[in-house]
Design a protein around this motif. Structure first.
Motif: not given
Length: 291
Positions: A73-90
């Motif tokens: 949960g931590v690894v998948l959620g942490g990665r998905i959260g980074y993609v969506l919240f912090y660097n979605f455009a890239a």
């Protein structure tokens, strides 16, 4: 005018151990230490009868299984959260790179949501009270946060805002020529060590007899600590300040970390109020003595 004394940044190799082609980084060790340390303490908390007051609690073997669920949960959620919240455009333009977790990029808020989902699913599948399981996990989560922020400091990443007049600032290798706040260490102290002590004291006082209370204290405490630390932390380069543009440590500048922490604080406060009012207590133990 530069400060009279600027601390030299410690030249620590981000790779803690290298065996042939295998490289073990401090950041990976931080995750492992957090999970193993949390598992060790959770096993001991689950063994103390007085903390549970009749609520079903996990066996050591069940906690072994829970660690695997939480890690995913931590690894998948942490990665998905980074993609969506912090660097979605890239990642929207190069979606295949979202799978390259070895290049870095994790979000605490995403990892938190992933861990919560994993714990709730585990609890429902094994017949536990989900709130009590979240309470147990909340106590040990600051251990991982503490070591994770120390690893951020070793890696020289997620540095603080410029602090030219602060005598204990560091010049980070990739942070430009200005001395900066060691905001990673501030977060390790506030979100890790101090929050852990608050939760330990809360468990000794209340145990897990009021489902949702300890988890609420963690969520509210983390959110408040993160918001305060964000005043000293340089926002992510691809986002900058969402509102305001000040780089002063205590003036202006709303960041994504602050914005994501506001709903966390509200959820934590609601959980504390409901737990203290007895709303979350199972009927089977609702008539037993209050803590």
């Amino acid at each position: 005018m530069p400060p009279l004394f600027v601390l030299p940044f410690p030249a620590i190799d981000p790779i803690a151990l290298e065996i042939g082609p295998l490289a073990i980084r401090w950041y990976a060790l931080a995750y492992i230490t957090g999970l193993v340390g949390g598992w060790w303490i959770a096993r001991r908390l689950a063994a103390i009868d007085a903390y549970w007051n009749g609520l079903k609690r996990p066996s050591p073997e069940e906690l072994d299984d829970l660690v695997v669920w939480v890690a995913l949960g931590v690894v998948l959620g942490g990665r998905i959260g980074y993609v969506l919240f912090y660097n979605f455009a890239a990642y929207a333009s190069r979606p295949w790179e979202a799978l390259a977790i070895w290049h870095g990029g994790m979000s605490f808020h995403g990892g938190f949501l992933g861990a919560v989902l994993a714990i709730v699913l585990f609890a429902r599948r094994r017949g536990f009270n989900p709130l009590s399981m979240l309470d147990l996990a909340a106590v040990v989560t600051p251990i991982g946060i503490f070591f994770g922020r120390i690893a951020n400091f070793i890696n020289g990443e997620l540095w603080g805002r410029p602090a030219p007049d602060f005598p204990l600032a560091f010049v980070f290798p990739h942070g430009g020529p200005l001395p900066r706040h060691p905001s990673q260490l501030y977060e390790a102290l506030a979100e890790g060590l101090i929050l852990f002590l608050v939760l330990v004291i809360s468990v000794r006082r209340f145990g897990f007899r009021r489902p949702g209370l300890i988890g609420g204290i963690f969520v509210l405490g983390y959110a408040l600590a993160r918001i305060v630390c964000e005043f000293f932390r340089e926002p992510d380069a691809q986002l900058g300040f969402l509102f305001g543009a000040s780089v002063d440590a205590l003036r202006g500048g709303i960041t994504m970390g602050m914005l994501l922490s506001i709903p966390m604080a509200l959820v934590g406060l609601c959980a504390i109020v409901l737990a203290l009012r007895g709303v979350t207590r199972p009927r089977a133990v609702a008539g037993q003595g209050a803590a």
